[in-house]
Design a protein around this motif. Sequence first.
Motif, PDB file in Angstrom:
ATOM      1  N   MET A   1       0.830  -1.206   0.000  1.00  0.00           N
ATOM      2  CA  MET A   1       0.000   0.000   0.000  1.00  0.00           C
ATOM      3  C   MET A   1       0.869   1.263   0.000  1.00  0.00           C
ATOM      4  N   GLN A   2       1.929   1.238   0.827  1.00  0.00           N
ATOM      5  CA  GLN A   2       2.794   2.408   0.894  1.00  0.00           C
ATOM      6  C   GLN A   2       3.497   2.642  -0.439  1.00  0.00           C
ATOM      7  N   ASN A   3       3.955   1.563  -1.078  1.00  0.00           N
ATOM      8  CA  ASN A   3       4.590   1.717  -2.387  1.00  0.00           C
ATOM      9  C   ASN A   3       3.624   2.302  -3.415  1.00  0.00           C
ATOM     10  N   SER A   4       2.353   1.889  -3.349  1.00  0.00           N
ATOM     11  CA  SER A   4       1.345   2.403  -4.288  1.00  0.00           C
ATOM     12  C   SER A   4       1.121   3.894  -4.083  1.00  0.00           C
ATOM     13  N   LEU A   5       1.076   4.334  -2.829  1.00  0.00           N
ATOM     14  CA  LEU A   5       0.891   5.759  -2.542  1.00  0.00           C
ATOM     15  C   LEU A   5       2.104   6.570  -3.009  1.00  0.00           C
ATOM     16  N   LEU A   6       3.299   6.043  -2.776  1.00  0.00           N
ATOM     17  CA  LEU A   6       4.511   6.719  -3.242  1.00  0.00           C
ATOM     18  C   LEU A   6       4.511   6.824  -4.763  1.00  0.00           C
ATOM     19  N   PHE A   7       4.096   5.743  -5.410  1.00  0.00           N
ATOM     20  CA  PHE A   7       4.057   5.706  -6.873  1.00  0.00           C
ATOM     21  C   PHE A   7       3.077   6.741  -7.416  1.00  0.00           C
ATOM     22  N   LEU A   8       1.840   6.745  -6.897  1.00  0.00           N
ATOM     23  CA  LEU A   8       0.810   7.665  -7.374  1.00  0.00           C
ATOM     24  C   LEU A   8       1.204   9.113  -7.114  1.00  0.00           C
ATOM     25  N   SER A   9       1.756   9.378  -5.940  1.00  0.00           N
ATOM     26  CA  SER A   9       2.178  10.745  -5.608  1.00  0.00           C
ATOM     27  C   SER A   9       3.245  11.241  -6.568  1.00  0.00           C
ATOM     28  N   THR A  10       4.213  10.378  -6.866  1.00  0.00           N
ATOM     29  CA  THR A  10       5.290  10.760  -7.778  1.00  0.00           C
ATOM     30  C   THR A  10       4.756  11.072  -9.171  1.00  0.00           C
ATOM     31  N   VAL A  11       3.855  10.228  -9.662  1.00  0.00           N
ATOM     32  CA  VAL A  11       3.292  10.431 -11.008  1.00  0.00           C
ATOM     33  C   VAL A  11       2.546  11.758 -11.094  1.00  0.00           C
ATOM     34  N   LEU A  12       1.670  12.028 -10.136  1.00  0.00           N
ATOM     35  CA  LEU A  12       0.858  13.250 -10.176  1.00  0.00           C
ATOM     36  C   LEU A  12       1.710  14.498  -9.982  1.00  0.00           C
ATOM     37  N   ILE A  13       2.678  14.423  -9.078  1.00  0.00           N
ATOM     38  CA  ILE A  13       3.521  15.595  -8.806  1.00  0.00           C
ATOM     39  C   ILE A  13       4.426  15.893  -9.994  1.00  0.00           C
ATOM     40  N   TRP A  14       5.196  14.897 -10.407  1.00  0.00           N
ATOM     41  CA  TRP A  14       6.163  15.163 -11.477  1.00  0.00           C
ATOM     42  C   TRP A  14       5.494  15.291 -12.841  1.00  0.00           C
ATOM     43  N   GLY A  15       4.320  14.679 -13.005  1.00  0.00           N
ATOM     44  CA  GLY A  15       3.608  14.879 -14.256  1.00  0.00           C
ATOM     45  C   GLY A  15       3.119  16.304 -14.424  1.00  0.00           C
ATOM     46  N   SER A  16       2.930  17.005 -13.295  1.00  0.00           N
ATOM     47  CA  SER A  16       2.415  18.378 -13.344  1.00  0.00           C
ATOM     48  C   SER A  16       3.507  19.440 -13.258  1.00  0.00           C
ATOM     49  N   THR A  17       4.754  19.036 -12.966  1.00  0.00           N
ATOM     50  CA  THR A  17       5.812  20.048 -12.826  1.00  0.00           C
ATOM     51  C   THR A  17       6.261  20.624 -14.160  1.00  0.00           C
ATOM     52  N   TRP A  18       6.028  19.885 -15.262  1.00  0.00           N
ATOM     53  CA  TRP A  18       6.545  20.350 -16.555  1.00  0.00           C
ATOM     54  C   TRP A  18       5.884  21.652 -16.988  1.00  0.00           C
ATOM     55  N   ILE A  19       4.593  21.789 -16.735  1.00  0.00           N
ATOM     56  CA  ILE A  19       3.920  23.036 -17.103  1.00  0.00           C
ATOM     57  C   ILE A  19       4.397  24.177 -16.217  1.00  0.00           C
ATOM     58  N   ALA A  20       4.696  23.876 -14.947  1.00  0.00           N
ATOM     59  CA  ALA A  20       5.209  24.908 -14.046  1.00  0.00           C
ATOM     60  C   ALA A  20       6.594  25.372 -14.481  1.00  0.00           C
ATOM     61  N   ILE A  21       7.414  24.452 -14.991  1.00  0.00           N
ATOM     62  CA  ILE A  21       8.732  24.832 -15.519  1.00  0.00           C
ATOM     63  C   ILE A  21       8.570  25.816 -16.671  1.00  0.00           C
TER      64      ILE A  21
END
Length: 293
Positions: A1-21
């Motif tokens: 469960m913890q790995n799944s939360l880490l995975f989902l958090s990483t995808v959503l966060i880093w997937g959205s940083t490109w527009i902020a860059i």
Amino acid sequence: MQNSLLFLSTVLIWGSTWIAITWQVGSVPVLVSVFYRFASAAVILLLVLSALRRLPLPGWRDQPFILAQALCLFSFNFICFYNAAAYLPSGLVSVIFSLATLYNAVNARLFFGERITARTVLAALLGVAGLLLLFGHDVLVRVDGDTLKGIAFGALGTLFFSLGNMASRRNSAAGVAPLTANAWGMTYGAAVLLGLIGLTGTPLVAPPDGRYLAALLYLSVIGSVVGFTTYLMLVSRIGSSRAAYTTVLFPVVALSLSTLFEGYHWDMAALAGLALTLLGNLVIFWRTSPRER
């Protein structure tokens, strides 16, 4: 469960940083924008970990690898990505970055002796075919110099990112916690960036407007402090190759935002190119057969 939360958090966060860059590219020099990002992130991490009494100083034998992580994850790679964002839509930069799965497979072979399988070769061919469909017209037909520069910066930044993964993997194996490595790594990275600003005579331009400041806050706190911590925790828990699977989903998030905010226009070649690139990444994670182990 913890790995799944880490995975989902990483995808959503880093997937959205490109527009902020992209929102930081423009009136503020790239070196300065990257410095602002990691200097802010370093200060936050250092203060929080100091308050929690969880900020040990890594030993001397770990210091060269902390510095390598700093150079590859918290300075040089983002200099490349910010420059790439000046020439390409942010979503397309994320597609190039998604090939980190292939870089990691090759570098894991070079640094840790892991075998390169037939799946890796197939994945590489699919990834290259996908990029040709996405960029082929600009590169092979129109010979667009800006597109070539964007691809080159994106590919080089991804190489640095992968090398940083190898340094992080070594640090975790040596017992250096991801938060500790990030705190010191971001500090060293910010110091290197400040040195480059001084050596190149780059002016320290103040943030020009509210959108820039909002992007800086998001990239510093969410994209850097939280995002890198969740990702490197994944690397330490499941390995660099499997953790890089998060990059398969980055382009889906990033291109969706690019379509909304940058007016990116889709055509059949772009859709097919994205599909092939994602398929190439997915191939890396097919269940291995006993012969490949």
